[in-house]
Design a protein around this motif. Structure first.
Motif, PDB file in Angstrom:
ATOM      1  N   ASP A 148       1.040  -1.108  -0.053  1.00 44.67           N
ATOM      2  CA  ASP A 148       0.061  -0.081  -0.018  1.00 44.67           C
ATOM      3  C   ASP A 148       0.857   1.189  -0.092  1.00 44.67           C
ATOM      4  OD1 ASP A 148      -1.731   1.991   0.453  1.00 44.67           O
ATOM      5  OD2 ASP A 148      -2.194   1.604   2.426  1.00 44.67           O
ATOM      6  N   LEU A 149       1.061   1.839  -1.207  1.00 40.15           N
ATOM      7  CA  LEU A 149       2.262   2.981  -1.452  1.00 40.15           C
ATOM      8  C   LEU A 149       1.842   4.214  -0.705  1.00 40.15           C
ATOM      9  CD1 LEU A 149       3.751   1.995  -4.747  1.00 40.15           C
ATOM     10  CD2 LEU A 149       4.498   1.278  -2.482  1.00 40.15           C
ATOM     11  N   GLN A 150       0.331   4.393  -0.789  1.00 40.17           N
ATOM     12  CA  GLN A 150      -0.175   5.667  -0.371  1.00 40.17           C
ATOM     13  C   GLN A 150       0.063   5.412   1.263  1.00 40.17           C
ATOM     14  OE1 GLN A 150      -2.044   8.392  -1.790  1.00 40.17           O
ATOM     15  NE2 GLN A 150      -1.083   9.204   0.186  1.00 40.17           N
ATOM     16  N   GLY A 151      -0.299   4.466   2.086  1.00 37.70           N
ATOM     17  CA  GLY A 151      -0.131   4.300   3.272  1.00 37.70           C
ATOM     18  C   GLY A 151       1.327   4.332   3.770  1.00 37.70           C
ATOM     19  N   LEU A 152       2.305   3.721   2.799  1.00 35.80           N
ATOM     20  CA  LEU A 152       3.689   3.647   3.256  1.00 35.80           C
ATOM     21  C   LEU A 152       4.311   5.033   3.138  1.00 35.80           C
ATOM     22  CD1 LEU A 152       4.835   0.661   1.413  1.00 35.80           C
ATOM     23  CD2 LEU A 152       5.163   0.943   3.860  1.00 35.80           C
ATOM     24  N   SER A 153       3.686   5.907   2.138  1.00 40.36           N
ATOM     25  CA  SER A 153       4.311   7.370   2.062  1.00 40.36           C
ATOM     26  C   SER A 153       4.120   8.261   3.271  1.00 40.36           C
ATOM     27  CB  SER A 153       3.631   7.913   0.754  1.00 40.36           C
ATOM     28  OG  SER A 153       2.317   8.086   0.699  1.00 40.36           O
ATOM     29  N   VAL A 154       2.795   7.738   3.783  1.00 37.84           N
ATOM     30  CA  VAL A 154       2.455   8.706   5.012  1.00 37.84           C
ATOM     31  C   VAL A 154       3.307   8.158   6.162  1.00 37.84           C
ATOM     32  CG1 VAL A 154       0.372   9.067   6.825  1.00 37.84           C
ATOM     33  CG2 VAL A 154       0.128   8.854   4.294  1.00 37.84           C
ATOM     34  N   LYS A 155       3.610   6.869   6.165  1.00 41.12           N
ATOM     35  CA  LYS A 155       4.348   6.258   7.632  1.00 41.12           C
ATOM     36  C   LYS A 155       6.038   6.648   7.440  1.00 41.12           C
ATOM     37  CE  LYS A 155       1.388   4.057   9.852  1.00 41.12           C
ATOM     38  NZ  LYS A 155       1.220   4.445  11.531  1.00 41.12           N
ATOM     39  N   ALA A 156       6.461   6.569   6.241  1.00 45.77           N
ATOM     40  CA  ALA A 156       7.906   6.718   5.902  1.00 45.77           C
ATOM     41  C   ALA A 156       8.413   8.314   6.103  1.00 45.77           C
ATOM     42  CB  ALA A 156       8.402   6.471   4.487  1.00 45.77           C
ATOM     43  N   GLN A 157       9.330   8.490   6.800  1.00 46.10           N
ATOM     44  CA  GLN A 157      10.353   9.778   6.979  1.00 46.10           C
ATOM     45  C   GLN A 157      10.586  10.264   5.756  1.00 46.10           C
ATOM     46  OE1 GLN A 157      13.296  10.017  10.081  1.00 46.10           O
ATOM     47  NE2 GLN A 157      12.424   7.906  11.076  1.00 46.10           N
ATOM     48  N   LEU A 158      11.192   9.319   4.813  1.00 49.54           N
ATOM     49  CA  LEU A 158      11.656   9.621   3.484  1.00 49.54           C
ATOM     50  C   LEU A 158      11.305   8.313   2.517  1.00 49.54           C
ATOM     51  CD1 LEU A 158      15.363  11.555   3.437  1.00 49.54           C
ATOM     52  CD2 LEU A 158      13.038  12.472   2.602  1.00 49.54           C
ATOM     53  N   LEU A 159      11.016   8.447   1.401  1.00 49.29           N
ATOM     54  CA  LEU A 159      10.392   7.531   0.524  1.00 49.29           C
ATOM     55  C   LEU A 159      10.851   7.792  -0.824  1.00 49.29           C
ATOM     56  CD1 LEU A 159       9.204   4.715  -0.165  1.00 49.29           C
ATOM     57  CD2 LEU A 159       7.037   5.809  -0.420  1.00 49.29           C
ATOM     58  N   LEU A 160      11.887   7.010  -1.417  1.00 42.77           N
ATOM     59  CA  LEU A 160      12.440   6.906  -2.751  1.00 42.77           C
ATOM     60  C   LEU A 160      11.889   6.099  -3.429  1.00 42.77           C
ATOM     61  CD1 LEU A 160      14.363   8.539  -4.896  1.00 42.77           C
ATOM     62  CD2 LEU A 160      16.101   6.976  -4.107  1.00 42.77           C
ATOM     63  N   ASP A 161      11.154   6.433  -4.363  1.00 43.63           N
ATOM     64  CA  ASP A 161      10.483   5.452  -5.351  1.00 43.63           C
ATOM     65  C   ASP A 161      11.164   5.131  -6.776  1.00 43.63           C
ATOM     66  OD1 ASP A 161       8.718   3.913  -7.032  1.00 43.63           O
ATOM     67  OD2 ASP A 161       7.012   5.614  -6.956  1.00 43.63           O
ATOM     68  N   THR A 162      11.665   3.990  -6.800  1.00 49.60           N
ATOM     69  CA  THR A 162      12.571   4.059  -8.244  1.00 49.60           C
ATOM     70  C   THR A 162      11.841   3.183  -9.344  1.00 49.60           C
ATOM     71  OG1 THR A 162      13.175   1.721  -7.634  1.00 49.60           O
ATOM     72  CG2 THR A 162      14.594   3.147  -6.787  1.00 49.60           C
ATOM     73  N   ARG A 163      10.534   3.107  -8.956  1.00 52.37           N
ATOM     74  CA  ARG A 163       9.499   2.427  -9.969  1.00 52.37           C
ATOM     75  C   ARG A 163       8.411   3.296 -10.485  1.00 52.37           C
ATOM     76  NH1 ARG A 163      11.914  -2.007 -12.257  1.00 52.37           N
ATOM     77  NH2 ARG A 163      13.152  -3.199 -10.602  1.00 52.37           N
ATOM     78  N   GLY A 164       8.229   4.582  -9.882  1.00 51.28           N
ATOM     79  CA  GLY A 164       7.199   5.348 -10.426  1.00 51.28           C
ATOM     80  C   GLY A 164       5.886   5.056  -9.952  1.00 51.28           C
ATOM     81  N   ALA A 165       5.747   4.038  -8.876  1.00 54.83           N
ATOM     82  CA  ALA A 165       4.384   3.429  -8.638  1.00 54.83           C
ATOM     83  C   ALA A 165       3.793   4.335  -7.370  1.00 54.83           C
ATOM     84  CB  ALA A 165       4.675   1.949  -8.032  1.00 54.83           C
ATOM     85  N   THR A 166       4.276   5.138  -6.831  1.00 57.75           N
ATOM     86  CA  THR A 166       3.520   5.817  -5.937  1.00 57.75           C
ATOM     87  C   THR A 166       2.759   6.946  -6.508  1.00 57.75           C
ATOM     88  OG1 THR A 166       5.724   7.223  -5.624  1.00 57.75           O
ATOM     89  CG2 THR A 166       5.071   5.712  -3.935  1.00 57.75           C
ATOM     90  N   PRO A 167       1.748   7.539  -6.030  1.00 54.93           N
ATOM     91  CA  PRO A 167       0.830   8.510  -6.208  1.00 54.93           C
ATOM     92  C   PRO A 167       1.570   9.806  -6.288  1.00 54.93           C
ATOM     93  CG  PRO A 167      -0.003   7.571  -4.419  1.00 54.93           C
ATOM     94  CD  PRO A 167       1.288   6.831  -4.512  1.00 54.93           C
ATOM     95  N   THR A 168       1.226  10.695  -7.413  1.00 55.18           N
ATOM     96  CA  THR A 168       2.009  11.975  -7.489  1.00 55.18           C
ATOM     97  C   THR A 168       2.011  12.685  -6.360  1.00 55.18           C
ATOM     98  OG1 THR A 168       1.401  11.868 -10.053  1.00 55.18           O
ATOM     99  CG2 THR A 168       2.238  14.066  -8.972  1.00 55.18           C
ATOM    100  N   GLY A 169       3.405  13.135  -5.697  1.00 55.67           N
ATOM    101  CA  GLY A 169       3.647  14.065  -4.799  1.00 55.67           C
ATOM    102  C   GLY A 169       3.757  13.240  -3.544  1.00 55.67           C
ATOM    103  N   ALA A 170       3.435  11.748  -3.653  1.00 57.02           N
ATOM    104  CA  ALA A 170       3.570  10.974  -2.334  1.00 57.02           C
ATOM    105  C   ALA A 170       4.938  10.714  -1.820  1.00 57.02           C
ATOM    106  CB  ALA A 170       2.792   9.770  -2.324  1.00 57.02           C
ATOM    107  N   ALA A 171       5.860  10.727  -2.844  1.00 53.04           N
ATOM    108  CA  ALA A 171       7.297  10.235  -2.545  1.00 53.04           C
ATOM    109  C   ALA A 171       8.249  11.068  -3.589  1.00 53.04           C
ATOM    110  CB  ALA A 171       7.380   8.595  -2.749  1.00 53.04           C
ATOM    111  N   HIS A 172       9.430  10.830  -3.119  1.00 53.09           N
ATOM    112  CA  HIS A 172      10.529  11.172  -4.060  1.00 53.09           C
ATOM    113  C   HIS A 172      10.699  10.261  -5.156  1.00 53.09           C
ATOM    114  CE1 HIS A 172      12.080  14.479  -1.714  1.00 53.09           C
ATOM    115  NE2 HIS A 172      11.733  13.806  -0.704  1.00 53.09           N
ATOM    116  N   ARG A 173      10.571  10.407  -6.613  1.00 53.41           N
ATOM    117  CA  ARG A 173      10.824   9.450  -7.590  1.00 53.41           C
ATOM    118  C   ARG A 173      11.982   9.253  -8.510  1.00 53.41           C
ATOM    119  NH1 ARG A 173       4.602   8.784  -9.932  1.00 53.41           N
ATOM    120  NH2 ARG A 173       4.996  10.689 -10.653  1.00 53.41           N
ATOM    121  N   LEU A 174      12.349   8.524  -8.760  1.00 46.73           N
ATOM    122  CA  LEU A 174      13.818   8.298  -9.596  1.00 46.73           C
ATOM    123  C   LEU A 174      13.857   9.246 -10.818  1.00 46.73           C
ATOM    124  CD1 LEU A 174      16.381   6.337  -9.815  1.00 46.73           C
ATOM    125  CD2 LEU A 174      15.161   5.034 -11.542  1.00 46.73           C
TER     126      LEU A 174
END
Length: 409
Positions: free
Chosen positions: A383-409
């Motif tokens: 659940d990437l939306q939930g993970l983005s809320v819990k994580a202090q910093l989230l780097l997504d190398t797959r572009g799978a998180t919702p826009t603005g929810a994480a830092h993306r590759l």
């Protein structure tokens, strides 16, 4: 159930073939000198139990190979340090089969091989060990493996099978066999064309992923959202096929330059393939740079940082780790002094360079405690939306998180 088919090599190609053949009602025998090959293969324990219940059986007795009409060699051919295909397992399978080979048997090679390998490498081994002549006493053909683990759309029955026989009769014998498993059989002019088709398919994937990886670095440098660029570009109904960047390219079909294949390959190097290897090989290092930069921007150092890796397999929703960039990324992070943990629903234990990596039991607690959470593989259960809320910093190398929810590759 008497065996009509022998599958030699029960790895990523052999077991799916055995599964398809057994489902089609073909008596199938699996041969592998490794007694744990089937249990360590690409099928889940449930799938393997069902396969065995349906009549599939395995053996390490080579004499059983002399009682089948069709034998398919699915031995692994990994790349060596010189990036040449290692055909030693194919040679071993060929010698074992040759000692039992009977006239009128159809022998098919599915392992990745260089153009010319079926005729110049496999054929002499089979003929020398059996005293039979290929194309006269037994049929010989090549058919590239096309299994895509975890793909819910394309499976054995609806994926066309390419076949190239030593003679027209060899091609038809192989076509008659695969026609029982798949909806469409594609006849190549010969084994070299079929082998080269596999080379083209593999390199096509790697070259296009390399382009996207370069675009990822370029777009990050100029402040452009690559994932929005891809979303827009893939609306073009012609002349464009969408690929995705990532932390590296894994899998059982690495990019191959014919110049490094040895054997029958006498050609100029494929410069684009060489460059694709170079670009894709740099991606784990680039991911590490992005991690270090993100930590630094938030007042932290990679040394001593708690970093959680999400997904360490080479593709989503499978347990296969072959060629996964996660190994190199974990090793480099450790070299920088980071404390690395991982989570993967398909990998209960994970070791990098002989050292176990601690597994996070509670995903959300681990993400909350980590200084940086690094998504390397997007498994369906995340659940990437939930993970983005819990994580202090989230780097997504797959572009799978919702826009603005994480830092993306």
């Amino acid at each position: 159930m008497p065996a009509d088919l022998a599958v030699i090599g029960l790895g990523h190609l052999g077991l799916p073939l055995a599964q398809a053949a057994t489902t089609a009602g073909i008596g199938t025998l699996g041969y592998d000198p490794d007694p744990h090959a089937a249990t360590d293969g690409p099928l889940t324990a449930t799938e393997l139990r069902r396969l065995l219940a349906a009549g599939f059986r395995t053996t390490a007795d080579p004499t059983a190979l002399g009682r089948v009409r069709t034998a398919v060699i699915c031995a692994p051919t990994p790349l060596g340090e010189d990036r040449a295909l290692d055909l030693s397992a194919v040679a071993g399978a060929a010698r074992t089969l040759a000692a039992q080979l009977r006239p009128h048997t159809t022998v098919i090679l599915e392992s990745s091989a260089y153009p010319g390998a079926t005729e110049e490498f496999l054929r002499p081994l089979l003929e020398a060990g059996s005293g039979l002549t290929a194309g006269r006493d037994f049929h010989l053909a090549y058919s590239p493996g096309r299994h895509d683990p975890g793909n819910r759309t394309h499976h054995y029955a609806n994926t066309p099978k390419v076949i190239g026989g030593l003679t027209p009769a060899c091609t038809e014998a192989a076509a008659a066999f695969y026609g029982r498993l798949t909806d469409k059989v594609v006849r190549a002019r010969g084994p070299r064309e079929a082998e080269t088709a596999k080379l083209l398919e593999t390199n096509y994937r790697h070259v296009n992923i390399a382009l996207m990886n370069e675009m990822a670095v370029f777009c990050h440098d100029i402040g452009v959202d690559l994932w929005d660029v891809i979303r827009c570009a893939e609306t073009k109904p012609f002349g464009f096929q969408s690929f995705r960047p990532g932390p590296g390219v894994g899998g059982h079909a690495p990019a191959v330059d014919p110049n490094s294949l040895g054997g029958g390959a006498h050609s100029l190097p494929l410069r684009m393939v060489e460059l694709a290897q170079e670009v894709n090989g740099r991606m784990p290092h680039y991911v590490i740079q992005r991690c270090a930069t993100l930590l630094n921007e938030h007042g932290k150092s990679a040394r001593g940082a708690r970093i959680l890796l999400l997904g360490v397999t080479y593709k989503p929703d499978v347990a296969d780790q072959t060629g996964s960039p996660a190994w190199e990324i974990a090793a480099r992070l450790r070299e920088l002094g980071a404390h690395v943990t991982y989570h993967d629903p398909h990998v209960p234990h994970w070791t990098v360079h002989g050292r176990p990596v601690p597994r996070a039991d509670s995903l959300y607690d681990a993400a909350s405690a980590a200084d940086l959470t690094l998504l390397l593989q997007h498994h369906r259960t995340y659940d990437l939306q939930g993970l983005s809320v819990k994580a202090q910093l989230l780097l997504d190398t797959r572009g799978a998180t919702p826009t603005g929810a994480a830092h993306r590759l």
